[in-house]
Design a protein around this motif. Structure first.
Motif, PDB file in Angstrom:
ATOM      1  N   ASN A 192       0.799  -1.227   0.000  1.00  0.00           N
ATOM      2  CA  ASN A 192       0.000   0.000   0.000  1.00  0.00           C
ATOM      3  C   ASN A 192       0.834   1.281   0.000  1.00  0.00           C
ATOM      4  O   ASN A 192       0.293   2.376   0.179  1.00  0.00           O
ATOM      5  CB  ASN A 192      -0.955   0.015   1.203  1.00  0.00           C
ATOM      6  CG  ASN A 192      -0.223  -0.089   2.535  1.00  0.00           C
ATOM      7  OD1 ASN A 192       0.996   0.085   2.600  1.00  0.00           O
ATOM      8  ND2 ASN A 192      -0.958  -0.384   3.601  1.00  0.00           N
ATOM      9  N   THR A 193       2.150   1.176  -0.214  1.00  0.00           N
ATOM     10  CA  THR A 193       2.987   2.377  -0.175  1.00  0.00           C
ATOM     11  C   THR A 193       2.655   3.342  -1.323  1.00  0.00           C
ATOM     12  O   THR A 193       2.884   4.552  -1.208  1.00  0.00           O
ATOM     13  CB  THR A 193       4.480   2.026  -0.223  1.00  0.00           C
ATOM     14  OG1 THR A 193       4.747   1.188  -1.358  1.00  0.00           O
ATOM     15  CG2 THR A 193       4.911   1.285   1.036  1.00  0.00           C
ATOM     16  N   GLU A 481       9.237 -10.139 -12.179  1.00  0.00           N
ATOM     17  CA  GLU A 481       8.181  -9.124 -12.109  1.00  0.00           C
ATOM     18  C   GLU A 481       6.911  -9.715 -11.512  1.00  0.00           C
ATOM     19  O   GLU A 481       6.468 -10.801 -11.877  1.00  0.00           O
ATOM     20  CB  GLU A 481       7.892  -8.559 -13.497  1.00  0.00           C
ATOM     21  CG  GLU A 481       7.013  -7.334 -13.467  1.00  0.00           C
ATOM     22  CD  GLU A 481       6.976  -6.587 -14.793  1.00  0.00           C
ATOM     23  OE1 GLU A 481       6.163  -5.657 -14.909  1.00  0.00           O
ATOM     24  OE2 GLU A 481       7.767  -6.931 -15.694  1.00  0.00           O
ATOM     25  N   LYS A 482       6.319  -8.980 -10.577  1.00  0.00           N
ATOM     26  CA  LYS A 482       5.120  -9.435  -9.877  1.00  0.00           C
ATOM     27  C   LYS A 482       3.864  -9.128 -10.682  1.00  0.00           C
ATOM     28  O   LYS A 482       3.833  -8.203 -11.485  1.00  0.00           O
ATOM     29  CB  LYS A 482       5.007  -8.749  -8.509  1.00  0.00           C
ATOM     30  CG  LYS A 482       5.965  -9.240  -7.454  1.00  0.00           C
ATOM     31  CD  LYS A 482       5.607  -8.657  -6.091  1.00  0.00           C
ATOM     32  CE  LYS A 482       4.276  -9.194  -5.592  1.00  0.00           C
ATOM     33  NZ  LYS A 482       3.975  -8.719  -4.219  1.00  0.00           N
ATOM     34  N   ASP A 483       2.820  -9.918 -10.428  1.00  0.00           N
ATOM     35  CA  ASP A 483       1.500  -9.609 -10.964  1.00  0.00           C
ATOM     36  C   ASP A 483       0.922  -8.462 -10.130  1.00  0.00           C
ATOM     37  O   ASP A 483       0.643  -8.617  -8.946  1.00  0.00           O
ATOM     38  CB  ASP A 483       0.602 -10.850 -10.857  1.00  0.00           C
ATOM     39  CG  ASP A 483      -0.823 -10.575 -11.310  1.00  0.00           C
ATOM     40  OD1 ASP A 483      -1.076  -9.485 -11.865  1.00  0.00           O
ATOM     41  OD2 ASP A 483      -1.693 -11.448 -11.097  1.00  0.00           O
ATOM     42  N   MET A 484       0.759  -7.304 -10.754  1.00  0.00           N
ATOM     43  CA  MET A 484       0.309  -6.114 -10.026  1.00  0.00           C
ATOM     44  C   MET A 484      -1.145  -5.765 -10.352  1.00  0.00           C
ATOM     45  O   MET A 484      -1.568  -4.621 -10.186  1.00  0.00           O
ATOM     46  CB  MET A 484       1.214  -4.921 -10.371  1.00  0.00           C
ATOM     47  CG  MET A 484       2.689  -5.153 -10.104  1.00  0.00           C
ATOM     48  SD  MET A 484       3.036  -5.597  -8.394  1.00  0.00           S
ATOM     49  CE  MET A 484       2.751  -4.030  -7.593  1.00  0.00           C
ATOM     50  N   ILE A 489       0.530  -0.185  -7.227  1.00  0.00           N
ATOM     51  CA  ILE A 489       1.823   0.208  -7.773  1.00  0.00           C
ATOM     52  C   ILE A 489       1.897  -0.343  -9.187  1.00  0.00           C
ATOM     53  O   ILE A 489       1.448  -1.454  -9.449  1.00  0.00           O
ATOM     54  CB  ILE A 489       2.970  -0.359  -6.907  1.00  0.00           C
ATOM     55  CG1 ILE A 489       2.896   0.223  -5.495  1.00  0.00           C
ATOM     56  CG2 ILE A 489       4.327  -0.058  -7.517  1.00  0.00           C
ATOM     57  CD1 ILE A 489       3.890  -0.362  -4.531  1.00  0.00           C
ATOM     58  N   SER A 490       2.446   0.441 -10.111  1.00  0.00           N
ATOM     59  CA  SER A 490       2.436   0.030 -11.512  1.00  0.00           C
ATOM     60  C   SER A 490       3.381  -1.129 -11.790  1.00  0.00           C
ATOM     61  O   SER A 490       3.071  -2.019 -12.579  1.00  0.00           O
ATOM     62  CB  SER A 490       2.807   1.224 -12.413  1.00  0.00           C
ATOM     63  OG  SER A 490       4.084   1.733 -12.055  1.00  0.00           O
ATOM     64  N   LYS A 491       4.547  -1.135 -11.143  1.00  0.00           N
ATOM     65  CA  LYS A 491       5.523  -2.190 -11.412  1.00  0.00           C
ATOM     66  C   LYS A 491       6.316  -2.495 -10.153  1.00  0.00           C
ATOM     67  O   LYS A 491       6.693  -1.598  -9.403  1.00  0.00           O
ATOM     68  CB  LYS A 491       6.482  -1.765 -12.525  1.00  0.00           C
ATOM     69  CG  LYS A 491       7.510  -2.833 -12.900  1.00  0.00           C
ATOM     70  CD  LYS A 491       8.399  -2.379 -14.052  1.00  0.00           C
ATOM     71  CE  LYS A 491       7.670  -2.428 -15.372  1.00  0.00           C
ATOM     72  NZ  LYS A 491       8.588  -2.199 -16.522  1.00  0.00           N
ATOM     73  N   LYS A 492       6.552  -3.780  -9.935  1.00  0.00           N
ATOM     74  CA  LYS A 492       7.357  -4.200  -8.782  1.00  0.00           C
ATOM     75  C   LYS A 492       7.968  -5.560  -9.086  1.00  0.00           C
ATOM     76  O   LYS A 492       7.376  -6.385  -9.777  1.00  0.00           O
ATOM     77  CB  LYS A 492       6.507  -4.269  -7.514  1.00  0.00           C
ATOM     78  CG  LYS A 492       7.314  -4.502  -6.237  1.00  0.00           C
ATOM     79  CD  LYS A 492       6.419  -4.533  -5.014  1.00  0.00           C
ATOM     80  CE  LYS A 492       7.227  -4.787  -3.751  1.00  0.00           C
ATOM     81  NZ  LYS A 492       6.377  -4.911  -2.552  1.00  0.00           N
ATOM     82  N   PHE A 493       9.175  -5.771  -8.562  1.00  0.00           N
ATOM     83  CA  PHE A 493       9.875  -7.025  -8.771  1.00  0.00           C
ATOM     84  C   PHE A 493      10.109  -7.731  -7.431  1.00  0.00           C
ATOM     85  O   PHE A 493      10.373  -7.074  -6.413  1.00  0.00           O
ATOM     86  CB  PHE A 493      11.238  -6.791  -9.438  1.00  0.00           C
ATOM     87  CG  PHE A 493      11.152  -6.190 -10.805  1.00  0.00           C
ATOM     88  CD1 PHE A 493      11.090  -7.010 -11.932  1.00  0.00           C
ATOM     89  CD2 PHE A 493      11.128  -4.818 -10.981  1.00  0.00           C
ATOM     90  CE1 PHE A 493      11.007  -6.459 -13.197  1.00  0.00           C
ATOM     91  CE2 PHE A 493      11.052  -4.263 -12.244  1.00  0.00           C
ATOM     92  CZ  PHE A 493      10.987  -5.076 -13.357  1.00  0.00           C
ATOM     93  N   ASP A 494       9.989  -9.047  -7.446  1.00  0.00           N
ATOM     94  CA  ASP A 494      10.473  -9.853  -6.328  1.00  0.00           C
ATOM     95  C   ASP A 494      11.919 -10.207  -6.616  1.00  0.00           C
ATOM     96  O   ASP A 494      12.308 -10.427  -7.773  1.00  0.00           O
ATOM     97  CB  ASP A 494       9.642 -11.130  -6.174  1.00  0.00           C
ATOM     98  CG  ASP A 494       8.326 -10.875  -5.451  1.00  0.00           C
ATOM     99  OD1 ASP A 494       8.276  -9.913  -4.663  1.00  0.00           O
ATOM    100  OD2 ASP A 494       7.365 -11.628  -5.675  1.00  0.00           O
ATOM    101  N   LEU A 495      12.708 -10.262  -5.578  1.00  0.00           N
ATOM    102  CA  LEU A 495      14.139 -10.504  -5.697  1.00  0.00           C
ATOM    103  C   LEU A 495      14.447 -11.896  -5.157  1.00  0.00           C
ATOM    104  O   LEU A 495      14.051 -12.236  -4.042  1.00  0.00           O
ATOM    105  CB  LEU A 495      14.887  -9.437  -4.898  1.00  0.00           C
ATOM    106  CG  LEU A 495      16.304  -9.063  -5.315  1.00  0.00           C
ATOM    107  CD1 LEU A 495      16.326  -8.559  -6.744  1.00  0.00           C
ATOM    108  CD2 LEU A 495      16.847  -8.006  -4.357  1.00  0.00           C
ATOM    109  N   TYR A 496      15.162 -12.702  -5.959  1.00  0.00           N
ATOM    110  CA  TYR A 496      15.467 -14.077  -5.551  1.00  0.00           C
ATOM    111  C   TYR A 496      16.949 -14.382  -5.738  1.00  0.00           C
ATOM    112  O   TYR A 496      17.615 -13.817  -6.626  1.00  0.00           O
ATOM    113  CB  TYR A 496      14.667 -15.081  -6.386  1.00  0.00           C
ATOM    114  CG  TYR A 496      13.193 -15.121  -6.075  1.00  0.00           C
ATOM    115  CD1 TYR A 496      12.697 -15.949  -5.064  1.00  0.00           C
ATOM    116  CD2 TYR A 496      12.289 -14.348  -6.802  1.00  0.00           C
ATOM    117  CE1 TYR A 496      11.337 -15.989  -4.792  1.00  0.00           C
ATOM    118  CE2 TYR A 496      10.936 -14.386  -6.526  1.00  0.00           C
ATOM    119  CZ  TYR A 496      10.453 -15.216  -5.509  1.00  0.00           C
ATOM    120  OH  TYR A 496       9.116 -15.251  -5.234  1.00  0.00           O
ATOM    121  N   LEU A 497      17.431 -15.292  -4.916  1.00  0.00           N
ATOM    122  CA  LEU A 497      18.727 -15.915  -5.154  1.00  0.00           C
ATOM    123  C   LEU A 497      18.434 -17.237  -5.850  1.00  0.00           C
ATOM    124  O   LEU A 497      17.848 -18.152  -5.258  1.00  0.00           O
ATOM    125  CB  LEU A 497      19.480 -16.158  -3.839  1.00  0.00           C
ATOM    126  CG  LEU A 497      20.917 -16.664  -3.994  1.00  0.00           C
ATOM    127  CD1 LEU A 497      21.791 -15.581  -4.615  1.00  0.00           C
ATOM    128  CD2 LEU A 497      21.502 -17.097  -2.652  1.00  0.00           C
TER     129      LEU A 497
END
Length: 580
Positions: A192-193, A481-484, A489-497
């Protein structure tokens, strides 16, 4: 001159009792509700689904204040089913323009047997050619599902597992459970940011402040001053507020939309009454005391406001003590009296207050009073810099100074597609940290990650049991890239190793990346919160799952010598041990 919109803002925070508009169902009947109502993507998606003649069931759950009721109000308004000032009912069925919709405002407020009846009616809505929206807190929802559909312990377990999995992943997909199809959305899992920019833009719309602009006391009014200061420096203010809420979100201290509104509305108004303005002659000092920068932190000038701590986001902010951190700009401001790092209007207020303060307190005989007030004044001026500060060569990035380089880098990694070089840079930090945690010393031109059985109390070990080994190029940092579709928020990524070309994946979050950076920087700490230690244990488990040695007749060891790290292997044959 009274401004009803300002009174509305003052009623939205919980710093004092009796603020009736702190709840969405109270807000909806206020004439100013539409002026700040933010259209959320989830609400639009639900109303579009219902409009397209798909008889769908949406169940919304989450924490109190997450905006569940506001989303229901948005859907009803978009469907033309709720007029301005019209109140919601406990539950209702509405038919308009060929659309039938059944809604339940909040199932968890009702008796248990009633909850089951309402859930059953909502789930059966599509068979009756209707759509349904049901709102409930998570506990009562799980209990009602089990009581309605759980004919055996096995089925109850299936119901619980299915619902809990969706509540955790929050995927935008339809659930099929024991003959019923529905969408389950956990509002508490929605980022919700992005709400900050929308709500500040809405609050600062010119038409909301017409009454204040016509007021004869506007020049001395701190509320109007806050409005103009935010409007003139909107991007900078939004950047700070968003970054603070992002910090909380990524550190498992997510606050609700209601709590955001409470802090922002309090920081603008300070719950100041128009009648008070007639008593205040020192206009600049009053603006300083009740400035947005001070109130956002829960301060009136240099004094902490005890009632402000009732606002959760202010309480968290005071615990962080960001205004106590020494900044690069401190020397310019407090030694050279150069406040050019602040925008003109803000700079004028700060300079005049700083000069008056210096004359008054630096002549005090009591050095203790002098020192205490001097420290508090410096903190107050830092708050102005944090909220309004201009970007210069001196400051570069204020969030890097107060929250660390890793936070700034992490924000980039989750919000923008990064170059391979940037991802490799983060990978190097992770590799080095894992190497140090497993071996006890930093790597020297080493491209092997040794997985050892090691102590986690910081004690150095010369000999360690080697459990497995990974090459440097067998781990990669990747963005997904996440399903938004339901997020604001228009775009967001999850970060993985990514481990060995995706055989295993470990989700990277801000706390664990900050921990890795602190390890590489040489910080020594045996104090670790449970969430972080659990994350490290999970990562270690995934690495060993892929790279663990399988030969049971051989023991491998790592020996730290003056010449560097050495691999030692011991093989067992009957009653003999061979060291290789």
């Amino acid at each position: 001159m009274e401004n009803g919109f300002v009174d509305y803002l003052k009623s939205m925070n919980n710093a004092t009792s009796g603020n009736i508009n702190a709840l969405a169902e109270s807000q909806v009947t206020n004439k100013f509700y539409n002026s700040i109502r933010v259209t959320r993507k989830l609400g639009t998606n639900i109303s579009n689904q219902i409009k397209s003649a798909n008889n769908v069931v949406y169940i919304l759950t989450g924490h109190a204040g997450d905006g569940k009721t506001s989303i229901l109000i948005q859907v009803l308004k978009e469907l033309g089913m709720l007029g301005d000032g019209e109140k919601l009912k406990v539950d209702d069925e509405i038919n308009k323009d060929g659309i039938s919709l059944y809604y339940v405002k909040d199932m968890s407020e009702l008796a248990q047997e009633r909850q089951i009846d309402l859930l059953k009616r909502a789930l059966e809505a599509p068979t009756n050619n209707k759509s349904a929206i049901l709102i409930s807190n998570t506990g009562p929802l799980l209990n009602s599902f089990q009581r309605l559909l759980g004919s055996s312990d096995e089925i109850k377990d299936k119901i619980e597992n299915t619902l809990l999995e969706q509540l955790d992943t929050n995927e935008n997909k339809k659930i099929s459970l024991l003959g019923y199809d529905f969408y389950l959305v956990n509002i508490a899992r929605i980022d919700n940011t992005g709400f900050v920019k929308e709500i500040i833009n809405k609050i600062c719309k010119e038409e909301n402040w017409t009454g204040c602009r016509q007021c004869e006391n506007k020049e001395r009014c701190p509320v109007f001053s806050n409005y103009t200061s935010i409007s003139e420096n909107k991007n900078t203010v939004i950047d700070f507020v968003e970054s603070y809420y992002r910090w909380l979100y990524e550190n498992d201290k997510r606050i609700t939309i209601r709590q955001m509104l409470s802090q922002i509305s309090f920081a603008i108004t300070g719950n100041v009454k128009c009648d008070d303005l007639k008593k205040w002659d020192k206009r600049v000092f009053t603006k300083f005391q009740y400035s947005f920068a001070n109130l956002f932190f829960g301060y009136k000038g240099i004094n902490m406001l005890s009632n402000a701590k009732q606002i959760k986001a202010i309480d968290y902010l005071q615990q962080l003590e960001l205004d106590s951190i020494a900044l690069k700009s401190d020397y310019e401001m407090f030694v050279k009296n150069n406040f050019s790092i602040l925008p003109n209007g803000i700079q004028e207020t700060v300079v005049r207050v700083w000069k008056e303060f210096s004359k008054r307190y630096h002549n005090e005989e009591d050095s203790k009073i002098n020192l205490e007030n001097d420290l508090e004044m410096r903190r107050a001026i830092r708050r102005f810099y944090l909220v309004y500060g201009l970007k210069t060569d001196l400051s570069q990035d204020r969030f890097s100074e107060i929250l660390g380089d890793t936070f700034v880098e992490y924000k980039r990694l989750i919000s923008e597609k990064q170059s391979p070089r940037s991802l490799r840079s983060m990978k190097k930090v992770i590799f080095d940290a894992l190497y140090i945690k497993n071996i006890g010393i930093p790597p020297k031109n080493e491209n092997k990650l040794y997985l050892t059985l090691t102590r986690y109390d910081g004690a150095f070990q010369s000999v360690l049991l080697l459990l497995g080994k990974a090459n440097y190029d067998e781990i990669e940092v990747v963005q997904i890239e996440k399903d938004m579709s339901n997020e604001d928020i228009s775009k967001k990524f999850d970060l993985y190793l990514s481990i060995k070309n995706g055989v295993e994946r470990f989700k990277l979050n801000l706390p664990i990346l900050m921990y890795f950076k602190s390890v590489v920087d040489g910080a020594i700490s045996t104090d670790m919160n449970p969430a972080l230690s659990h994350g490290l244990a999970e990562l270690n488990s995934k690495l060993l799952k892929v790279f663990r040695y399988s030969d049971k007749n051989t023991i491998k060891m790592i020996v730290n010598t003056l010449a560097g790290t050495q691999d030692v292997e011991a093989q067992f044959e009957e009653d003999k041990v061979y060291i290789i």
